[in-house]
Design an enzyme around this catalytic site. Sequence first.
Site, short mmCIF file in Angstrom:
data_model
loop_
_atom_site.label_atom_id
_atom_site.label_comp_id
_atom_site.label_asym_id
_atom_site.label_seq_id
_atom_site.Cartn_x
_atom_site.Cartn_y
_atom_site.Cartn_z
CD GLU A 1 34.65 37.72 51.49
OE1 GLU A 1 33.94 38.03 50.50
OE2 GLU A 1 35.88 37.84 51.52
CB CYS B 1 34.36 40.05 47.28
SG CYS B 1 35.24 40.42 48.81
#
Length: 510
Positions: free
Chosen positions: A272, A306
């Site tokens: 990720e 993020c």
Amino acid sequence: MPSPNCAPDTSVASESIATSRLKGTALDLASEGIAMVPETQERFAVKDPSTGGLIALVPDCDAEVALGSITPALAAQFHWRHQTAFHRAEILHRWRLLIEENVEALAEILTIEQGKPIAEAVGEIRYGMRFIEWFAEEGKRCYGDLVPATGQDRRALVLRQPVGLVGAITPWNFPNAMVTRKVAPALAAGCAIILKPAEDTPLSSLALAVLARRAGIPEGLFTVLPTARPAGVGGVLTSHPDIRKISFTGSTPTGQMLMAQAASHVKRMSLELGGNAPFIVFDDADLDLAVATAMQVKFRNGGQTCVSANRFIVHSSVSERFTAKLAEAVLALRVGDGLDGASNIGPLINEKSVSKVSRLVSQARDQGADVLVGGHVHSLGGNFFEPTLLVGVRADMAIWEEEIFGPVVTVCEFTSEEEAVSIGNGTPYGLAAYFFASNMDRIWRVSEALDFGMIGINEGLSANEATPFGGVKHSGVGREGSRYGLDEYTELKYLSLGGIGRPLPDRQCA
């Protein structure tokens, strides 16, 4: 690590954090966590991003320590994988309950080492708890299949089995939830896991490990290796043949490096990675809703997520009204110490982050962008940066191309749907995207055209334990959370059984 029947010696650990703002249960959890780390003579400093003061001196694990953790992890996994899913679930539920009983203490640790406002820290702890509860139950539903056979005397079965020992690397921006989102599915699937937390925020993961041990998770099954020398520990995780999977959350360059290092052993990978989320506002959007959502998805954790909205792409006909409303909301934000309940925005994680955000804003201003709000290091100094709004930003500016990871909004305009989608997709990243519109035909067209793993439509992302989290392109591979997240920690095994199930001979009825 100490025997589960012996209380760890916390005296040295307590002395290491005597000068910090930790107290009560938070101090006890941090001290016990430090005492659980495998023996090493080296120490590294963990600093409070709000004050710059020392929080703790934490054992600095190296490659030798990492190697030494593998054998006990394999031994623990051998017994754990043969327990029933119901037994594993019972222990995971105990872990979740202990976290719930210590929410305030865990939130205090998180805010002091990471900086986010205490209310956000409490929210993160509760968010992280839900992954443990979800995967405890989802482990009971780790089903296989009975496939239609090609012959009457054959059976074809598909089993799901644990992938094996997992090496996990977690980031500093969500030092609690990113741990539970990896550890819970690994344990539910029957795997052992060795975790390297970010060096800025190791105490949250150590506190979780303390509570895991108290819940009955066996020694060696969940090991935390804090380090200020990540290359050594990370190198062991990616190169050792007995580690069968890597789960990493962090920057794209680091993820690419780990992927290359793990290639020689063809390890399973969950990555990720970075994002550069567009936030598109069409001319038929509800502007008040868009502004309220922008404040959530941009300024949560000071923009250090993020999935933060980085690139605001606003239709030219509503741009002036949208930016005026947004500017008013940004000016109302209160910057301060995360432990101050009135603060909306805490500090950036360290001086390096402040320097990066300052550079990007300064370069954009020099290249013609206009600063409507903020634009400088905050008057509090240190790691605090003003919430900032820039307009007139162009796609050739570094602030548009890079992941900002700070409290900075950048705005450009568009005139057509095709242009908006093109600008939104104009990045190598593909994690999250957001857009606001009313026309349902447009909503479907744009949803399918945006090249991202997750899209918020007229809302921020409703990320939760039941939905898959992850991206495409340079934002990674694999998914976390949801039923798909458990699949990441299992392997499929096909069994072909022959010589069975022959049909009974025909019989005549009397």
